[in-house]
Design an enzyme around this catalytic site. Structure first.
Site, PDB file in Angstrom:
ATOM      1  N   ARG A 185       0.855  -1.186   0.000  1.00  0.00           N
ATOM      2  CA  ARG A 185       0.000   0.000   0.000  1.00  0.00           C
ATOM      3  C   ARG A 185       0.890   1.234   0.000  1.00  0.00           C
ATOM      4  O   ARG A 185       1.429   1.615   1.037  1.00  0.00           O
ATOM      5  CB  ARG A 185      -0.895  -0.014   1.259  1.00  0.00           C
ATOM      6  CG  ARG A 185      -2.085   0.940   1.217  1.00  0.00           C
ATOM      7  CD  ARG A 185      -2.675   1.134   2.611  1.00  0.00           C
ATOM      8  NE  ARG A 185      -1.886   2.090   3.379  1.00  0.00           N
ATOM      9  CZ  ARG A 185      -1.803   2.105   4.710  1.00  0.00           C
ATOM     10  NH1 ARG A 185      -2.427   1.185   5.428  1.00  0.00           N
ATOM     11  NH2 ARG A 185      -1.075   3.011   5.328  1.00  0.00           N
ATOM     12  N   HIS A 236      -3.725   4.900   4.410  1.00  0.00           N
ATOM     13  CA  HIS A 236      -4.832   3.938   4.442  1.00  0.00           C
ATOM     14  C   HIS A 236      -6.051   4.505   3.710  1.00  0.00           C
ATOM     15  O   HIS A 236      -6.644   3.844   2.854  1.00  0.00           O
ATOM     16  CB  HIS A 236      -5.189   3.602   5.889  1.00  0.00           C
ATOM     17  CG  HIS A 236      -6.449   2.823   6.019  1.00  0.00           C
ATOM     18  ND1 HIS A 236      -6.555   1.527   5.577  1.00  0.00           N
ATOM     19  CD2 HIS A 236      -7.671   3.173   6.484  1.00  0.00           C
ATOM     20  CE1 HIS A 236      -7.788   1.106   5.794  1.00  0.00           C
ATOM     21  NE2 HIS A 236      -8.491   2.084   6.336  1.00  0.00           N
ATOM     22  N   TYR A 264       3.081   6.122  11.456  1.00  0.00           N
ATOM     23  CA  TYR A 264       3.449   4.751  11.831  1.00  0.00           C
ATOM     24  C   TYR A 264       4.406   4.043  10.876  1.00  0.00           C
ATOM     25  O   TYR A 264       4.754   2.888  11.090  1.00  0.00           O
ATOM     26  CB  TYR A 264       2.188   3.904  12.036  1.00  0.00           C
ATOM     27  CG  TYR A 264       1.189   3.958  10.891  1.00  0.00           C
ATOM     28  CD1 TYR A 264       1.371   3.183   9.751  1.00  0.00           C
ATOM     29  CD2 TYR A 264       0.074   4.783  10.949  1.00  0.00           C
ATOM     30  CE1 TYR A 264       0.460   3.214   8.710  1.00  0.00           C
ATOM     31  CE2 TYR A 264      -0.852   4.838   9.907  1.00  0.00           C
ATOM     32  CZ  TYR A 264      -0.649   4.054   8.795  1.00  0.00           C
ATOM     33  OH  TYR A 264      -1.556   4.090   7.752  1.00  0.00           O
TER      34      TYR A 264
HETATM   35  C1  LIG Z   1     -14.988  -5.176  11.161  1.00  0.00           C
HETATM   36  C2  LIG Z   1     -14.223  -3.928  10.947  1.00  0.00           C
HETATM   37  N1  LIG Z   1     -13.372  -3.491  11.892  1.00  0.00           N
HETATM   38  C3  LIG Z   1     -12.660  -2.363  11.734  1.00  0.00           C
HETATM   39  C4  LIG Z   1     -12.801  -1.612  10.595  1.00  0.00           C
HETATM   40  C5  LIG Z   1     -11.986  -0.321  10.406  1.00  0.00           C
HETATM   41  N2  LIG Z   1     -11.012  -0.564   9.331  1.00  0.00           N
HETATM   42  C6  LIG Z   1     -11.275  -0.204   8.061  1.00  0.00           C
HETATM   43  S1  LIG Z   1     -10.098  -0.771   7.004  1.00  0.00           S
HETATM   44  C7  LIG Z   1      -9.216  -1.474   8.254  1.00  0.00           C
HETATM   45  C8  LIG Z   1      -7.948  -2.202   7.954  1.00  0.00           C
HETATM   46  C9  LIG Z   1      -8.166  -3.222   6.886  1.00  0.00           C
HETATM   47  O1  LIG Z   1      -6.928  -3.813   6.586  1.00  0.00           O
HETATM   48  P1  LIG Z   1      -6.821  -4.858   5.408  1.00  0.00           P
HETATM   49  O2  LIG Z   1      -7.828  -5.942   5.603  1.00  0.00           O
HETATM   50  O3  LIG Z   1      -5.397  -5.285   5.308  1.00  0.00           O
HETATM   51  O4  LIG Z   1      -7.257  -4.065   4.112  1.00  0.00           O
HETATM   52  P2  LIG Z   1      -6.535  -2.769   3.529  1.00  0.00           P
HETATM   53  O5  LIG Z   1      -7.281  -1.590   4.056  1.00  0.00           O
HETATM   54  O6  LIG Z   1      -5.098  -2.816   3.964  1.00  0.00           O
HETATM   55  O7  LIG Z   1      -6.654  -2.887   2.038  1.00  0.00           O
HETATM   56  C10 LIG Z   1      -9.850  -1.280   9.489  1.00  0.00           C
HETATM   57  C11 LIG Z   1      -9.324  -1.756  10.793  1.00  0.00           C
HETATM   58  C12 LIG Z   1     -13.712  -2.079   9.619  1.00  0.00           C
HETATM   59  N3  LIG Z   1     -13.925  -1.395   8.485  1.00  0.00           N
HETATM   60  N4  LIG Z   1     -14.379  -3.223   9.816  1.00  0.00           N
END
Ligand SMILES: Cc1ncc(C[n+]2csc(CCOP(=O)(O)OP(=O)(O)O)c2C)c(N)n1
Ligand SMILES: Cc1ncc(C[n+]2csc(CCOP(=O)(O)OP(=O)(O)O)c2C)c(N)n1
Ligand SMILES: [Mg+2]
Ligand SMILES: [Mg+2]
Lengths: 367, 321, 367, 321
Positions: A260, A264, A273
């Site tokens: 990435r 985010h 971070y």
């Molecule tokens: C169940 C849930 N918990 C927390 C969140 C808040 N949140 C949004 S994206 C994210 C991280 C997701 O990481 P990843 O699965 O690696 O996908 P990326 O965003 O890196 O593509 C979090 C904690 C959420 N959307 N859904």
């Protein structure tokens, strides 16, 4: 002391890549990847996705779009899987699969509308059976199992493709979905976009598992890794998994290794971070530069073609952005409609009261 | 009631091949309460599916298969285990049509036995219907007799939107009555009036109608007549019928088994004071479970609302002036 | 066509057994198992557990106990793990670990009380830190992770032991717990009692995974299988896992292969979904007969010793049953107490009203 | 409010080493809203833990570590994602003391930003406090100002039982006020009276106090004075203060952002009619979100209760006689 031990099961995880970061083939390419036109269309999809992404961020920065999750650096995962899917397969995206959604027929304007805060952005005019973006992480994985069950029940040679991130693999619903898919041998492919981060949590802290592909072992089917910045490898791996599933051989999991490059979302500040140097290094893996290098070396991709591609993608994105910005919001009743097929009497009362409240607010200056 | 539910499921599966039944032990075992008994033999393992032990997946895959046009009827073995399905019901089942502006829909029924009074082990006596009645887009339906169970379940299955169908397990076998298998659905938007009266309105749902009707009997013997309303469809709520009754009687007692605080009785009382204040001749009383965990069997009887408690509340209300 | 593939990870699942079904050692036994006294105490624990189980069913059939989950045929799993644990480890049981709970110091009377419908049955006079029985399947797995976290934070050489069934391995909370335990390298051991059934669902339909031990691979730590009807193998495997965890080497998963000879609970009728012949065959694997055969052959276990053991266990169970049946129920206030440390004013009102309602009910005949 | 919450967390961690902070991105990132900013540096990775992305595990392991005597403060990143933790909160956290007759306890605080009005993406605007206020054994606390956030969070952390602490994210940064870091906890069993009046009682909690106080201002300018009560601790509820106020004013409007049906406002209205009927001189009105999904940003303003809606309800109530 002799110990009573016999080995009852063993497993392996494989990794696939065709083009090295400089774009040089490491192995003979799969058939589709020897066709210049096929590669060019993949290349254009990558460029279009990045152009959309840049525009979305620009619109957000200027207050004309809501919080937006960039897919910068991960475009090859979405484009590779979107290109591998058949039109009547069903895509269940997470949020960074813009490239796949476009290839599926989702309009750029629709994604602008969605991230602009308009529900109509999920009412895809094409790709009617595809699922909307899924914000609650991993909660769409069981949906993919249900879609695959429908295909199995109807004996259709279709496959559900569920895309999620590395963080999603820690969630119970992700695992439950894999387990049921395995138990019922359903036509579903799980693609895990391992971009090394879940907001601020590095992949290494997300799980002790050496690979995310091995999550599938717990569910009784195979998983493998692929270089997610090699669009050829992604398309090839997804295509294999899809054929396997279509033939009734059950689910498969693909871990696509990428990075990435962006924050985010536009609401995040990754410099809190992770340090920018380490991020910068990953530009060497840029999937677009990689394919361009290969096109140039192997297929005489010219400067003119490059410029024409950039220009046409930019123009397409501009047109979509204008269409989005010119779209008036839904009428106020839209707050009440679409919840039930027909408005229950109880809600009809609230709908009327709301209209009245607005009228009042319009009259007074209290609002 | 078990037979009526079974008949409704069989009927729905026979008349619409999109209807599926899935859940834990719903197949060869016929469900731990036998509600799905015989369906596997009749409709096959394709449409009657034993799932792995995973409530989130049961709810979530039901959303997916429903979006594809099937009409899953998913069983959660006991309401105490429905919590793992809440995320799917709140974030997806109830919103899929809304989120996609009608492009994808979720004609799903989630069935769950609920309520106490059967001396069950821990986590087998909960009634958390109010938590779900607060979820926009999710219908909450609770039958109180075999006939209504049959008609309401058929209606729930035929409804194009998600329905949480809660079965009061205490009366699964208590009330026996002949239910004609005529395929007639009951309305999903109106209370059932079980008794007619002039002096008092008694409002309840599910198994609590047993105590409520018994109390009404008793009062009738004393010359006090009560309207007894079975709410049946908690959400969306048919408040009109309740308001009209209280307009007539001026007095209302609401009975439910769930804990008092933020229980669904509160919504009915709140609407009475908002839309029927003038007709109220006495405070609206709620006879409910206490704000505690349902005790294990040895003390369970102290928790369950009794006919005596309903009567006491009714008499207080009647005495008020 | 040459394909670009490299193997990046591989895993193996091992199976352990010392005594074959006839009680003959297949391998040299672990040290503890060469000590007659150690084996005799294991044997007595098995016999006591089965005696308790039989009594509980008898009480239920005569209306003096509530619904009860028998552990018939699975006693060696609970006894083996209970014996391997240190007193200050913490046990988080599911429901069929009676044998382990007794070894931990839980009184037979307490388990009778619990299954008789009295919360005091979970207020263990000893084993104060052990968790009560957990009815919502797998929901105690995350608790074990939290207990292990407490040990890690306090640098204690203690281990949390979470026991669940084969069905529990399909649940998201089970998997989430494993994943966090692995990521944080916590001192926790997950024992999966694979008794081949989850009520009516056979193990084969629960998951496509060849073993349940491999569920741990998804969480990045090792898992192994053990013959759950060989108490020596169970004790040995759990002891190894505990030492491993105590040394800070992280979690481990043990799949104990056994068979549920009884109905799921006294409320279940297994003949609806499995035929008695197939069940009968599993008596050949009976863990008690197996250890008895070994004791007799290797340690001159006598008929007198056998009878004395049966008699003393029967007597102990009888005493506990009588104590249970003689225990008056809790006072009515118990319905309101114990929910908060101090009764909130709002609940105090309900407590008073309840007392009043009872008094009224007592006066009238309405109740 | 963010700084006040941060100060309360730091204070609690400094004065009691059993206090832990855990959740997604609470460490180096300091929480997506920065509520845990700086805690990692100050208290270390042992006590400030970034968890894997798993809400069920976050809640469940918190129960386990709490049973061992620690005092975990777990963050759920947004209330829209709390559903996966419901099972642990309902079946375990709220019951552990009860189930073991006091042998094991659960001094746990679950924090979650909640509510809309910040133009967030899907599933980031929910307010489902009523679902949790229905759970016996679980306290539900919602601050409406930096000072109350500080005092109530300290109280929640020091409380020996589980507390769901909901933070109205719309006013995380809106209201600025100096909060002395004096370690003084606020009571967990009483409403806060924010304004004194004679003509009307306005009841609200969380961010809705903004619109409610604005309405009271406006009414004051017109010579109408209102009691404004911040419920703050929804469960257990301090009904006494509300009843006393309505005894004085005879008129009450309840304001909350959550959907109307089975929202917590219903419980307050129900208790008013049950225990305060005689003092009611007008119907109790509820100004709430609608029984729909919170719309995405473009239409969100149509959903959020506005000062205008509060005023309209207040005027109707005042006009009533
Ligand atoms: C169940 C849930 N918990 C927390 C969140 C808040 N949140 C949004 S994206 C994210 C991280 C997701 O990481 P990843 O699965 O690696 O996908 P990326 O965003 O890196 O593509 C979090 C904690 C959420 N959307 N859904
Ligand atoms: C979350 C949850 N869902 C359903 C149930 C009902 N139920 C009780 S035991 C059981 C089967 C458990 O099987 P397994 O994990 O193999 O343990 P076993 O009973 O075989 O020892 C089920 C479905 C439950 N207790 N909890
Ligand atoms: Mg990621
Ligand atoms: Mg089992």
């Amino acid at each position: 002391m002799v110990v009573a031990v016999t080995t009852v099961a063993s497993f392996e995880i494989e990794y696939r890549r065709y083009l090295d970061p400089s774009g040089r083939p490491e192995r003979s390419l799969p058939a589709f990847a020897r066709d210049r036109d096929a590669l060019v269309s993949l290349y254009r999809a990558l460029v279009l996705t990045r152009a959309f992404d840049a525009k979305a961020i620009a619109l957000q920065r200027t207050g004309r779009l809501g919080t937006y999750p960039s897919c910068l650096g991960q475009e090859a995962v979405a484009v590779g899987l979107g290109d591998a899917m058949a039109p009547d397969d069903v895509l269940l995206p997470y949020a960074r699969e813009q490239g796949a959604q476009f290839l599926r027929g989702v309009a750029l304007t629709e994604l602008f509308l969605y991230w602009g805060g308009d529900e109509r952005g999920s009412d895809f005019r094409r790709a009617r059976e595809d699922f909307p973006i899924c914000v609650p992480v991993a909660s769409h994985a069981p949906h993919a199992v249900g879609v695959a069950l429908a295909f199995q029940l109807r004996n259709e040679r279709r496959v559900a493709v569920c895309v999620s991130g590395d963080g999603a693999t820690s969630k119970g619903d992700f695992y439950e979905a894999l387990n049921v898919a395995g138990a019922w041998r359903l036509p579903v492919v799980f693609v895990v976009t391992n971009n090394q981060w879940a907001i601020s949590l590095p992949r290494s802290a997300q799980t002790a598992a050496a690979t995310l592909a091995q999550k599938a072992i717990a569910a009784g089917f195979a998983g493998g890794q692929v270089d997610g910045n090699d669009v050829i490898a992604v398309r090839d791996a997804v295509h294999r998994a899809l054929s396997h599933a279509r033939d009734g051989a059950g689910p498969h999991l693909i871990e696509a290794l990428t990075y990435r490059l962006s924050d985010h979302t536009t609401a995040d500040n990754a410099s809190r971070y992770r340090d920018d140097e380490s991020v910068g290094g990953h530009w060497r893996e840029d999937p677009i530069a990689r394919l361009r290098a290969h096109l140039t070396a192997a297929h005489g991709w010219t400067k003119d073609e490059e410029e024409a591609t950039l220009a046409s993608c930019a123009a397409e994105v501009e047109r979509a952005a204008e269409e989005y910005l010119a779209t008036p919001p839904q009428p106020p009743e839209a707050v009440f409609d679409y919840l039930y097929e027909s408005l229950p009497a109880d809600l009809a009362g609230q709908r009327a009261a709301a209209a009245e409240a607005q009228a009042a607010a319009a009259r007074s200056d209290d609002g | 009631m078990v037979q009526a539910l079974n008949a409704a499921l069989a009927r729905a599966m026979a008349e619409d091949e999109r209807v599926l039944v899935l859940g834990e032990d719903v197949g060869i075992d016929g469900g731990v309460f036998r509600v799905t008994d015989g369906l596997l033999d009749r409709f096959g393992a394709g449409r009657v599916r034993d799932t792995p032990l995973a409530e989130t997946a049961i709810a979530g895959l039901s959303v997916g298969v429903a979006a594809q046009g099937f009409r899953p009827v998913a069983e959660i073995q006991f309401m105490g285990f429905i919590h793992s399905a809440v995320d799917q019901l709140v974030c997806h089942a109830s919103r899929l049509r809304w989120r996609t502006r009608g492009r994808l829909t979720c004609p799903l029924v989630v069935r769950a036995p609920y309520g106490g009074g059967i001396h069950a082990i821990e986590h087998h006596s909960e009634s958390t219907e109010a938590m779900f009645a607060h979820v926009p887009g999710l219908r909450v339906v609770i039958p109180s007799s075999p006939a209504r169970a049959y008609g309401l379940l058929l209606a729930a299955i035929r409804d194009p939107d998600p329905v949480l169908f809660l079965e009061p397990k205490r009366i699964y076998r208590a009330l026996k009555e002949e239910v004609p298998d005529n395929g007639a659905a009951a309305p999903l938007d109106s209370c059932f009036q079980l008794r007619d009266g002039d002096d008092l309105t008694l409002v309840a749902w599910g198994a609590m109608l047993v105590e409520t009707l018994a109390a009404a009997e008793r009062l009738a013997a004393e010359g006090v007549t009560a309207d007894v309303l079975d709410v049946a469809t908690l959400s969306p709520l048919d408040m009109g019928t309740i308001l009209r009754s209280v307009e007539k009687t001026g007095r209302c007692v609401i009975v439910h088994e769930a804990p008092l605080t933020a229980g669904f009785g509160a919504e009915i009382a709140a609407r009475l004071v908002e839309h029927g204040l003038l007709s109220l001749r006495a405070p609206v009383k709620r006879v409910t479970g206490y704000d505690t965990v349902p005790p294990l069997p040895r003390l369970e009887h102290l928790y369950m609302p009794s006919t005596a408690r309903v009567l006491a509340a009714a008499r207080e209300t009647l005495a008020y002036s």
